[in-house]
Structure formats: structure tokens, C-alpha cells
Motif scaffolding. Structure first.
Motif, PDB file in Angstrom:
ATOM      1  N   ASP A   5      18.000  85.557 107.919  1.00 21.02           N
ATOM      2  CA  ASP A   5      19.297  85.568 108.596  1.00 21.02           C
ATOM      3  C   ASP A   5      20.452  85.403 107.622  1.00 21.02           C
ATOM      4  O   ASP A   5      21.561  85.868 107.887  1.00 21.02           O
ATOM      5  N   LEU A  41      29.267  80.505 113.689  1.00 21.76           N
ATOM      6  CA  LEU A  41      28.985  79.208 113.083  1.00 21.76           C
ATOM      7  C   LEU A  41      30.249  78.348 113.099  1.00 21.76           C
ATOM      8  O   LEU A  41      31.348  78.840 112.841  1.00 21.76           O
ATOM      9  N   ALA A  44      27.060  86.559 113.976  1.00 17.31           N
ATOM     10  CA  ALA A  44      26.398  85.262 113.851  1.00 17.31           C
ATOM     11  C   ALA A  44      27.171  84.350 112.907  1.00 17.31           C
ATOM     12  O   ALA A  44      27.305  83.141 113.161  1.00 17.31           O
ATOM     13  N   ARG A  95      25.776  74.905 108.040  1.00 21.34           N
ATOM     14  CA  ARG A  95      25.844  75.262 109.466  1.00 21.34           C
ATOM     15  C   ARG A  95      24.736  76.252 109.841  1.00 21.34           C
ATOM     16  O   ARG A  95      24.187  76.188 110.955  1.00 21.34           O
ATOM     17  N   ALA A  96      24.410  77.161 108.926  1.00 20.10           N
ATOM     18  CA  ALA A  96      23.313  78.101 109.201  1.00 20.10           C
ATOM     19  C   ALA A  96      21.993  77.348 109.352  1.00 20.10           C
ATOM     20  O   ALA A  96      21.196  77.636 110.251  1.00 20.10           O
ATOM     21  N   GLN A 124      21.600  74.206 110.229  1.00 20.97           N
ATOM     22  CA  GLN A 124      21.643  73.438 111.466  1.00 20.97           C
ATOM     23  C   GLN A 124      21.405  74.318 112.693  1.00 20.97           C
ATOM     24  O   GLN A 124      20.919  73.848 113.714  1.00 20.97           O
ATOM     25  N   ALA A 125      21.745  75.610 112.567  1.00 19.15           N
ATOM     26  CA  ALA A 125      21.535  76.550 113.669  1.00 19.15           C
ATOM     27  C   ALA A 125      20.131  77.151 113.659  1.00 19.15           C
ATOM     28  O   ALA A 125      19.810  77.978 114.507  1.00 19.15           O
ATOM     29  N   GLY A 126      19.304  76.728 112.694  1.00 16.24           N
ATOM     30  CA  GLY A 126      17.933  77.205 112.648  1.00 16.24           C
ATOM     31  C   GLY A 126      17.744  78.557 111.996  1.00 16.24           C
ATOM     32  O   GLY A 126      16.725  79.215 112.203  1.00 16.24           O
ATOM     33  N   TRP A 127      18.710  78.985 111.181  1.00 18.98           N
ATOM     34  CA  TRP A 127      18.605  80.277 110.520  1.00 18.98           C
ATOM     35  C   TRP A 127      17.506  80.272 109.464  1.00 18.98           C
ATOM     36  O   TRP A 127      17.212  79.243 108.851  1.00 18.98           O
TER      37      TRP A 127
END
Length: 223
Positions: free
Chosen positions: A102, A156, A152, A172-173, A175-178
Motif C-alpha cells: 500500500d 490519512l 488512501a 498514520r499508514a 496505524q491504518a494497517g497498510w
């Protein structure tokens, strides 16, 4: 598929002709000018780049304005100072295009004396280690050549508009599970004087901004 390439720019007149001439087919440069006084916007436009003027000063402000200007599904970001060869962009964008990652960061491989000053390398190494400890992302370099999907990225919750922007994107990526990956890219001596890594003061300001971002991470990742 066409891919927009955001190039944050501040007084890069000496580098832009080479950088823009090296853009691979299908990669469309967007020069996000952050108040250049050396004619960089005119040079960029004369070499076919789209130019967006960014009155808010700051590396992150320029990057974000470029992302807003972009229209492609996948976008790349890279420095405009000739420290990277745009010919390497496909190797960074490739895993995103293939659905394998991602966010892809270009891990810098030094090419030539003076490409990456020691104080900047040390600062980067410390921050990457802290990122691994706090967020659990196994990155070794907060490389400024990177690729991701535009919508995407814009989703973020990034607020830094200074030198902390590249680190906050990774935080942030994560933390978003990327899925975050690295790929090696050559890193050359830049054209002209760096506003960031070229001086100790610039490196200190960058590390300070990035540490402020890290302070927003609630707690270190578990071992």
C-alpha cells in the motif's frame, strides 16, 4: 496507467531540467513550488511539468498541495534536487500497481561522495529505529521517494506540514494497517545546497519535527 509525480520544490532551478527530462513514459510531474526565487516555476513549466504554487511554507505543505492537484489513482513523491533519478520511479510504484503493497519507500543506496552527509544518515537511522520500536514498521530508511494510492493517502489523518510530513505518512499508514514495503533506489549527490540534510541545523530541525510526530504515538509497540 498514468501516474502523477509530486515534486516539492524550493529553488531547484539547477536540478529541474535534468529531473524533468528523466521522467519515464506515463509519469506526469507536478512541481509544487514553495516560494522559489530562482525561476524554478518557469523552468518547470517550460519542461512540461504542471506547476502548483504553494504559499504556505513547509515541505509537507508542498507535498500535500501536490497531492491535491494530482488526479491519478496512484501517485509518487520524490525530491526535485536530482538526488534521485526519476527513471527509478517504476521500481517504487510497481509493488503498489501490482497490489503487493500500500505504501512503498525508496530505501536510499548511496552513489558517490557527498550524497548523504553523515549527520543526516545518523538522524535518519535513529528515527527509523524509533519508528520500528513504537509502531512496529520494519523500515530502515524514511526515504523521500515513495508511492501509494492517492485517495488512501488523502484519507490519512496527517496534520504536519513541515519536515515531519514524511514520517507522519508512515506512522498514520501503519496505524491504518497498510502494507508498507521498501525497495532499494540509488541516491546521488544533489544539485545545489540542501535546505534540509545539507546543514547540521537543517538536520536538527528535521529531526525535531519528526520527533514531534513520534510523540503523538501513544505507546511503543510490543516486542
Amino acid at each position: 496507467m498514468e501516474i502523477d509525480v509530486v515534486l516539492p520544490c524550493l529553488d531547484e532551478a539547477g536540478a529541474l531540467p535534468w529531473v524533468l527530462s528523466r521522467m519515464p513514459y506515463g509519469y506526469r510531474p507536478i512541481v509544487a513550488d514553495n516560494g522559489s526565487a530562482d525561476g524554478s516555476p518557469d523552468i518547470a513549466a517550460s519542461h512540461g511539468a504542471r506547476v502548483v504554487y504553494v504559499p504556505q511554507r513547509g515541505f509537507g505543505a508542498a507535498c500535500h498541495a501536490g497531492l491535491l492537484e494530482a488526479g491519478s489513482e496512484i501517485v509518487c513523491v520524490m525530491d526535485a534536487d536530482a538526488s534521485f533519478d526519476p527513471g527509478d520511479l517504476p521500481s517504487v510504484a510497481g509493488p503498489v500497481l501490482a497490489g503487493q503493497a500500500d505504501l512503498v519507500l525508496g530505501r536510499r543506496s548511496i552513489q558517490g561522495k557527498g550524497a548523504w552527509p553523515l549527520h543526516a544518515r545518523i538522524g535518519n537511522r535513529v528515527l527509523a529505529a524509533e519508528l520500528r520500536r513504537r509502531v512496529g514498521v520494519p523500515v530502515r530508511d524514511l526515504g523521500p521517494m515513495r508511492a501509494a494510492r492517492r485517495q488512501a493517502l488523502l484519507a490519512l489523518p496527517m496534520s504536519d506540514r513541515r519536515f515531519g510530513y514524511p514520517l507522519e505518512m508512515v506512522v498514520r499508514a501503519a496505524q491504518a494497517g497498510w502494507r508498507i514495503a521498501e525497495t532499494d533506489v540509488p541516491y546521488y549527490p544533489r544539485t545545489g545546497k540542501s535546505k534540509v540534510t545539507g546543514t547540521l541545523g537543517g538536520t536538527v530541525r528535521t529531526v525535531r519535527d519528526m520527533r514531534r510526530v513520534l510523540a503523538t504515538v501513544a505507546s511503543p509497540a510490543s516486542p
